[in-house]
Design an enzyme around this catalytic site. Structure first.
Site, PDB file in Angstrom:
ATOM      1  N   GLY A 111       1.844   4.990  -0.573  1.00 44.43           N
ATOM      2  CA  GLY A 111       1.142   6.246  -0.829  1.00 44.43           C
ATOM      3  C   GLY A 111       2.147   7.316  -1.194  1.00 44.43           C
ATOM      4  O   GLY A 111       2.394   7.610  -2.363  1.00 44.43           O
TER       5      GLY A 111
ATOM      6  N   CYS B   4      -3.515  34.201  10.180  1.00 48.33           N
ATOM      7  CA  CYS B   4      -3.274  34.827  11.489  1.00 48.33           C
ATOM      8  C   CYS B   4      -2.890  33.800  12.542  1.00 48.33           C
ATOM      9  O   CYS B   4      -3.600  33.634  13.539  1.00 48.33           O
ATOM     10  CB  CYS B   4      -4.516  35.596  11.912  1.00 48.33           C
ATOM     11  SG  CYS B   4      -5.127  36.623  10.587  1.00 48.33           S
TER      12      CYS B   4
ATOM     13  N   GLU C 203       0.816  -1.215   0.000  1.00 48.34           N
ATOM     14  CA  GLU C 203       0.000   0.000   0.000  1.00 48.34           C
ATOM     15  C   GLU C 203       0.854   1.271   0.000  1.00 48.34           C
ATOM     16  O   GLU C 203       0.747   2.089   0.917  1.00 48.34           O
ATOM     17  CB  GLU C 203      -0.916   0.013   1.229  1.00 48.34           C
ATOM     18  CG  GLU C 203      -1.872  -1.164   1.290  1.00 48.34           C
ATOM     19  CD  GLU C 203      -2.635  -1.239   2.606  1.00 48.34           C
ATOM     20  OE1 GLU C 203      -3.615  -1.993   2.657  1.00 48.34           O
ATOM     21  OE2 GLU C 203      -2.253  -0.560   3.590  1.00 48.34           O
TER      22      GLU C 203
ATOM     23  N   TYR D 154       0.049  14.078   0.947  1.00 46.30           N
ATOM     24  CA  TYR D 154      -0.417  14.673   2.205  1.00 46.30           C
ATOM     25  C   TYR D 154      -0.335  16.197   2.142  1.00 46.30           C
ATOM     26  O   TYR D 154       0.093  16.847   3.083  1.00 46.30           O
ATOM     27  CB  TYR D 154       0.377  14.105   3.391  1.00 46.30           C
ATOM     28  CG  TYR D 154       0.304  12.590   3.419  1.00 46.30           C
ATOM     29  CD1 TYR D 154      -0.878  11.951   3.767  1.00 46.30           C
ATOM     30  CD2 TYR D 154       1.394  11.804   3.046  1.00 46.30           C
ATOM     31  CE1 TYR D 154      -0.974  10.561   3.745  1.00 46.30           C
ATOM     32  CE2 TYR D 154       1.305  10.415   3.028  1.00 46.30           C
ATOM     33  CZ  TYR D 154       0.114   9.808   3.384  1.00 46.30           C
ATOM     34  OH  TYR D 154       0.017   8.448   3.353  1.00 46.30           O
TER      35      TYR D 154
END
Ligand SMILES: *Cc1c(COP(=O)(O)O)cnc(C)c1O
Length: 421
Positions: free
Chosen positions: A277, A346, A275, A375
């Site tokens: 990513g 801010c 898997e 991400y």
């Protein structure tokens, strides 16, 4: 290796100047390189030649359907962790039987979606979840192919927020309880226990934790088989790290990682599921931003850019390093200055880099955050009422918008002032 290089003094994504995309689509903008995605997929899959694994791209790293589609067209399946990711993978053309459904908090609706899509495997992380899955499957007149995610209790030596394979982490079934849980699973009417899964963390830059985890999985498979369970799949998760540019030691090559897989679990006769990513998409993306102002503070110089922590949260969330380069190649004799690169939000956390040596930049210049394919856009929010940024993909000399820039109307249309305020 990626396809973001300077040509004639301008940073290009494959054959397209980044400044051209920024001019056409505006900033901030994510740019993905199709050739880089393809290259990373090929390097990874070739490393496993002969083992014939199912490579399920972990969609949570970048859920854009053009990215998923690109990887699916090269042969990848998908690892999804929500109903939304499942729908995205299906929309991108991943066949249901090449999708693994992971995650520790699946709702019953998500379980039903997964079973109806015919996913190849549901990875389960607790006994109550097993019981819920069995009920949902029975109600639908199905039996769920189920793997138990175990927590091998190894230290992945990565950032605390992305380590997942320690006993104190919320993930997986405790290694020592796995045996009993598998027996319980096999007794449930809606469950067919087909395999074991693990995922010990992300951005691992050493191979030893993988070796330890995979050895534990091997022992467990042998023990379960001795108990009469038919264990046919072994899901090794993702987690292999990539270079961001601040490493002290080189990150391991996929070939070395594959070597560990071969040595530890290569001869069990299980169908291996991988898997990856970050490894597939991280270096295939950049975030382009424009300098708004250069502010000379009392003790520091601030380069204020139009991207912010809501667009790219990794530096604020993990203290992550992203290399920052100007779109226009600096002159060879340009004297770098130490600056802080900050966004307009801010919060002091809205800081991309502190004391970073950058060639001289001024208002209007384009800066590029490298290694922003994973991400990054997926973690964007609309904090400070900032619409989501656009995403684009380049293929050779072409580019396309693969996610439209959000609008302020998008934000307002979903909100309501009750008549009684
Ligand atoms: C996040 C995740 C992955 C992918 O991790 P990378 O570090 O991006 O390779 C794979 N499997 C599971 C279960 C995950 O949660």
């Amino acid at each position: 290796m990626d396809h973001f290089t300077y040509r004639h003094g301008q940073l290009h994504a494959e054959d397209v100047a980044i400044a051209d995309i920024a001019g056409a689509v505006g900033t901030p903008v994510y740019i993905y390189s199709r050739a880089t995605l393809e290259r990373h997929y090929q390097v990874f899959s070739r490393a496993f030649t002969g083992l014939d694994p199912l490579i399920c791209y972990a969609v949570k790293a970048n859920a854009n359907i053009a990215v998923i589609h690109t990887l699916a067209s090269l042969g990848a399946g998908a690892d999804v962790v929500s109903g939304g990711e499942l729908r995205s993978a299906l929309a991108a053309g991943v066949p249901g039987d090449r999708i693994v459904f992971s995650g520790i908090g699946k709702t019953e609706d998500e379980m039903a979606m997964a079973l109806q899509a015919g996913v190849c495997q549901v990875n389960v992380e607790s006994v109550p979840e097993l019981e819920a899955l069995s009920d949902v499957a029975s109600r639908l007149g199905r039996v769920a192919s189920t793997a138990i995610r175990v927590n091998p209790d190894v230290d992945a030596n990565t950032h605390a927020k992305i380590t997942t394979g320690r006993r104190e982490n919320k993930f997986g079934i405790e290694w020592t309880a796995a045996h009993a849980v598998c027996a319980a699973a096999a007794a449930l009417p809606g469950i067919e226990l087909c395999g074991i899964a693990c995922h010990i963390g992300s951005q691992l830059t050493g191979l030893e934790p993988f070796r330890q985890a995979f050895l534990r999985l091997r022992d467990l498979v042998l023990m379960l088989r001795a108990d009469g369970h038919h264990i046919r799949t072994l899901d090794l998760g993702g987690g292999l790290g990539i270079p961001y540019g601040d490493e002290v030691e080189p990150v391991p090559h996929p070939d070395a990682y594959a070597g560990i897989v071969r040595e530890t679990v290569g001869r069990l006769g299980c169908r291996l599921i991988l898997e990856p990513g970050r490894l597939l998409v991280g270096n295939a993306g950049v975030l382009v931003t424009r300098v708004l102002y250069v502010k000379e503070g009392a003790t520091r110089t601030f380069v204020i850019v139009d991207a912010a922590m809501n667009d790219l949260i990794r530096p604020a969330l993990y203290g992550a390093f992203h290399a920052i380069v100007p779109a226009t190649e600096p002159a060879g004799d340009a004297e770098p200055r130490l600056v802080d690169v900050v966004g307009p939000i801010c919060e002091s956390g809205d800081t991309f880099a502190r004391d970073r040596p950058l060639p001289p930049v001024g208002a209007g210049d384009l800066l590029v955050f490298r290694t922003a394919g994973a991400y990054a856009a997926v973690m964007a929010s609309t904090y400070n009422a900032r619409p989501l940024v656009a995403e684009t993909m380049v293929n050779g000399a072409r580019f396309a918008v693969v996610r439209d820039r959000g609008t302020i109307d998008d934000l307002l249309v979903r909100q309501h002032v009750p008549t009684w305020t």
